[in-house]
Motif scaffolding. Structure first.
Motif: not given
Length: 187
Positions: A158, A108, A133
């Protein structure tokens, strides 16, 4: 570089052998009924990932390499390269995106990772063990369903698919273990 005897090799040691850098993955000490004892070492090449099984007798000398670990902050990705900044010297380096392998989606913006260097060559990069996440898509929460060993698939922000307990719903933040790529806990 320090030389060690063949019987002193331990899993995790990095060795210089046959002109390459190898990480000892598995070490078995064997004492055959006939002949001298030896260490059966399974090694993985740090540059190209090939594996090798080698026998080292206690009299054999091997070069043990120490890798330098540096914390690097992720800045951005450009043309298949990840750009990192050294948190102490503010120097920027580019590393290939495939250095992280299947854990690449967990990287990230602004995340600090540990990169292992040999001289000036980056050999390995490790993400933090736990990453937060957000769940984008999963089946709705079913009332009365117990959490005993039943998991459902969920897609993270993601794009990675993980199995989560039934009580976790969409738009919730969860903590994922980057080593096993599994659900760890709610954030």
């Amino acid at each position: 570089m320090p030389k060690i005897n063949g019987n002193e090799i331990r899993p995790g040691n990095v060795l210089e052998h046959n002109g390459g850098l190898w990480a000892a993955v598995k070490v078995d000490h064997v004492k055959p009924g006939k002949g001298g004892a030896f260490a059966q070492v399974e090694m993985k090449n740090l540059r190209n990932g090939t594996k090798l099984n080698e026998r080292f007798r206690s009299a054999d000398k091997v070069e043990r390499v120490r890798l330098e670990q540096k914390d690097q902050q992720f800045l951005y990705e450009e043309n298949g390269k990840l750009v990192f900044m050294d948190t102490e010297t503010y120097e920027q380096i580019e590393l290939p995106a495939d250095l992280l392998g299947e854990r690449r989606p967990f990287l990230q913006d602004g995340m600090t990772i540990t990169v292992e260097f040999h001289e000036s060559e980056a050999l390995h990069a490790a993400l933090p063990q736990k990453v937060t996440c957000r769940i984008v898509e999963t089946e709705p929460v079913v009332k009365g369903q117990t959490a005993a060993n039943s998991f459902k698939p969920a897609i993270l922000d993601n794009g990675v698919k993980v199995m989560v307990p039934p009580f976790v719903g969409p738009d919730e933040e969860i903590v994922v273990n980057t080593e096993t790529m599994e659900y760890s806990e709610r954030a």
